[in-house]
Design an enzyme around this catalytic site. Structure first.
Site, PDB file in Angstrom:
ATOM      1  N   GLY A  97       0.829  -1.197   0.000  1.00 34.48           N
ATOM      2  CA  GLY A  97       0.000   0.000   0.000  1.00 34.48           C
ATOM      3  C   GLY A  97       0.865   1.248   0.000  1.00 34.48           C
ATOM      4  O   GLY A  97       2.031   1.212   0.411  1.00 34.48           O
ATOM      5  N   CYS A  98       0.306   2.338  -0.451  1.00 34.64           N
ATOM      6  CA  CYS A  98       1.082   3.573  -0.565  1.00 34.64           C
ATOM      7  C   CYS A  98       1.470   4.107   0.809  1.00 34.64           C
ATOM      8  O   CYS A  98       2.637   4.405   1.063  1.00 34.64           O
ATOM      9  CB  CYS A  98       0.312   4.612  -1.368  1.00 34.64           C
ATOM     10  SG  CYS A  98      -1.391   4.886  -0.817  1.00 34.64           S
TER      11      CYS A  98
END
Lengths: 337, 337, 337, 337
Positions: free
Chosen positions: B150-151
């Site tokens: 995930g970012c």
């Protein structure tokens, strides 16, 4: 009608202050004081005032000249220069709201350490009310000089002070993570505020060194009667205005989201400008107003409290007018709603 | 030359992935898979690809059809749908980078609690390498399926993991305060992402409920061999792209700014994309690149660590290409510098 | 591999040029020339180059020193200073792309009138090809000095020149209404580019006085073989980059939307960077690329032609690399796709 | 004190109207009419009204119900729906400002052609004053229904009408090139207004097809007594609010910059909201105000006239309040300064 002088009208807080005063039924701006010798009209300096305040010029006036023309002054000046001016005006019978940091800290040594100058008016430091009406309304009412709070401190103190007072959060280990719009950096062009640098950019700055840190310490410490040291990190966000502070504290015992929210609601039940909200606020929800929105939630082991203000209004010029209203005995919300 | 299929090319991660693959000397995009039946050209869907990838169309293809055309797939699909597709492709011999959350969490129960769905491919969850080469490079190299991080987790794990490993910060009480550009919210118009709502606005959202929180817990826990729970608050900043995470942790003992910085420098000395910097970074300094900038400082009682990435590149499609390079045995930086 | 020197690398065109050259397989940057005596590393000057070009420093080098180190130079210098440098380098055998305005105008008197200086290299003015490959590719191929076009002229000439050549629009009465991102104003902080002034602001500037006006006149005049005078109004838009020019001309006879579009399509059929599109383009569709998108429509009594480019790439550094590729005999799109 | 109903309060013009009315000493908002059946509070719909107008709810009310509660109505409704509502309210004795396009065009056939609907109130079209006080103040004063002008038309008519009346510019061949902030597109999320699409983007749209084109034609034609057709190109700029229109016209004879400026100064000498300025204005100079700034210059063969307004205030809700003030006999600037 009170005659008002404004020092430092060429910046952004000055501009907002003039906009508010132009709408104030009891205030007449009679002097704009500046070091500029060429008497530029205020509409040249702020093109958004064209047609609004065309007649006024920036003038280089002595304190005696100001005292002849005005009964009340707002000082939007750099620190040290500000206290010097305030002292001169107070000595001539004017009342003053000082928007600089000069009278906010109560301990002269702390001031001199963080600001790196000798305080020009040591008698009044420590005896001047901190101009956050939500905490110090009574002291402001009777004052002839008020220290207008810093923008970040306002956004950190309002959400945290009631929780500290209520014993719902611990004084130790508080983190204040804040983001401000670029107007918070003032009107002087600098590389970091150059549009192609600041736009599409989000950054922390002044990590551990920002002068608003001891101011937050002091007022929160006063709220809970204990010394404390917050960890404060300001950030620059690519927008004109607004501050959002997300504050993290260790809850005392089982303090739930509901308990946190209830304590805030109770503290601000009668406040005209503070709303405790049920969903995380945005800076946009309070932009161009003197309003404050606060949201609280328990997340795992932390109390998270979020506060949104407009940095130039509630964080500066709106608070200054609110203090002016209290000092003069006008309705507190005059020109602010 | 490897033939590549992309699922979900109509979003922002899809667009960035196509831009990177268009420059990749070893990759040929041979299929863009979508549910849209009218076969729009990719240049209609992304006008910035006009003249760049005009020939490609979005097609509704079965896994068998994709298996005929491609050897490798990138899945930019919603969770659950993604694992279903990945399973089908892996069963047909393709290698896959999954950009969804489906294989990131190793504990199926945690996944199902946070994502609210039954996991469609329970055999592979827990056995799929987490695609952060800086931590799991060896496992990625041999894998046929990689879970792209995930970012937000990327921006929190990279600054914190080495400090946990080095024993310089405590696992308990970590706060991750992050700001993202609006592209992080995807390409579907919603009120909160409507320009006049998101512009000139800074807000916290998903306070205490964001699905990236358990992902950060898991990977940081893995780094230090202890269970931990971070408090994570994402914010939406008025910019297209970039994530800056400001992380707060309790230092162990006297861990100084220098010690924190040295541990990060040592951990990332040979990393091609990570730079430990001496001044607080901005999202702009890494925008449109796969690079990471990290800054650490001791502030009073906390270790403050700041990390900047581009949410769409190092936070999504760049990392996916980095994983692709490792899985295929290409130079890790191919198409990324 | 050609050794390349860059003058004026500390600005925005310099930064973009370095990014492009870093990817160019035939170019090695061997000198960054500056007047700064303290030899700052380029990564200090441009934090986005940290980890990318760490090794290079800005150096104060004489033309002789540069000639020892480099075979080709890009000059991103202020006008007048640029021609002086170009002349010195050409005399020492280097090839040069000049990104200033010094060799764009062919008439020395026009140059001296609009730029207010004596031209430092009068022999070459008028004999230097104008570096717009779409119009002057053959002349550029054989040249040792090329005058890189202005950003606004590129966005006005590309949409209008083919229509003038085809006789579909009249040379008289052309209006070019353009908007640029703020990076077009350079990297030096000034009040007009201060974030809180430029953000949330759209304004015309240089009405009737912009130096790109005679440049557009000249090249369009050359395209149609007639003297002409355009009315050009630049605007500043609150964004980092991009130029959109909306051009208005009197159509000759019945020139329809279809005829206008067909003439543009024909002119640019083989151009690698120009796309004639069916819907009005956005600057975003070409941002960070060397691409050009053009749209044409007949509206009542006018031909309206819209052109979008990235001001720093096709409007400056991308065009410079395109010219470099032509001058050196490389594939024209090298490092630009 | 007049009791006021607002239709369509959930959009941006509705929000601005409520803000202005909240400050108006003679207006009390007594009804917010909507089709929403669940009676949301206005502060839920507009979080920026939390604490300001908490008590009001959106209600689904019949014209009879509205007539019982209000004496005056503002209709911020889609075209056609608006005229239907206006007709019902006028029949019940209310006065109305219609912010839609329904009564602006005087020729029913032109309306029906451009808006693609049958006009629901054909008797009043053509007999309703156009609500631009600077041109039609007397007609507005006596009216019970006023057609509030379009945002773009306001920004094009104010700079051009006096020059046409004075015979300084020709009616033929006028070009109006305008840029608006994104709030001009309304509050409904759409791809083109999605933040990551609209930000860092400048584009033309509706080239030759925008419905404000015939409105400009009509009012300018009325100003000079001649039929005319302008070429109007709107653009979308990455900002919340503001319109800047740059207008190009053929000067009659030698009309100089001075003559153009003098004619505008004379026309607007007594206007409270219009300022003719000496330097090109910015939308920011009039943002959040009802003010208009106009600048004129002769450039080569064209008269160039630039006009800045706030699209939501002078371009919509501020003008509506200005009309309200005139219709009710209040000071024209009430709540607007």
């Amino acid at each position: 009608m009170v005659r008002v002088a404004v020092y430092g009208a060429s910046g952004y807080t000055g501009l907002e202050l003039l906009r508010l005063l132009a709408r104030h039924p009891e205030a007449e701006v009679t002097a704009l004081v500046s070091r500029q010798e060429d008497r530029p009209s205020i509409a040249e300096v702020h093109p958004s005032l064209r047609g609004v305040l065309d007649g006024l010029c920036l003038e280089s006036l002595s304190p005696d000249e100001v005292a002849e023309r005005a009964d009340f002054a707002f000082a939007c000046l750099p620190h040290a220069a500000s206290a010097e001016t305030c002292a001169a005006l107070l000595g001539r019978g004017l009342k003053v709201v000082d928007l600089s940091a000069d009278y906010r800290l109560t301990d002269r040594a702390v001031y001199e350490q963080w600001y790196g100058v000798t305080h020009p008016d040591p008698e009044r430091i420590g005896k001047t009310p901190y101009g956050l009406p939500e905490l110090y309304r009574d002291a402001i009412r009777g004052a002839s000089l008020v220290a207008n709070p810093g923008c970040y401190p306002t956004s950190a103190i309002l959400p945290l002070a009631p929780l500290l007072k209520a014993g719902l959060i611990a004084p130790a280990g508080i983190v204040v993570d804040s983001a401000t719009g670029v107007s918070g950096g003032g009107r002087t062009p600098k590389p970091v505020f150059h549009f192609p640098e600041a736009n599409e950019s989000y950054m922390a700055y002044g990590v551990g060194t920002h002068r608003h840190m001891p101011e937050i310490d002091q007022v929160l410490g006063d709220a809970c009667g204990a010394d404390l040291e917050v960890v404060f990190t300001p950030h620059l966000a690519p927008m004109d205005r607004g501050i959002l502070s997300t504050c993290y504290a260790d809850p005392v015992g089982d303090a739930s989201s509901e308990a946190l929210t209830a304590a805030l609601r109770e503290a601000y039940a009668d406040e005209p400008f503070v709303t405790v909200v049920d969903a995380s606020p945005s800076t946009k929800h309070v932009a161009h107003t003197n309003r404050v929105q606060i949201f609280a939630k328990r997340v795992r082991g932390k109390a998270v409290v979020v506060c949104a203000i407009d940095n130039l209004i509630k964080g500066a010029s709106g608070a200054a007018v609110q203090n002016f209203n209290l000092m003069q005995g006008y309705a507190e919300t005059t020109a602010l709603d």
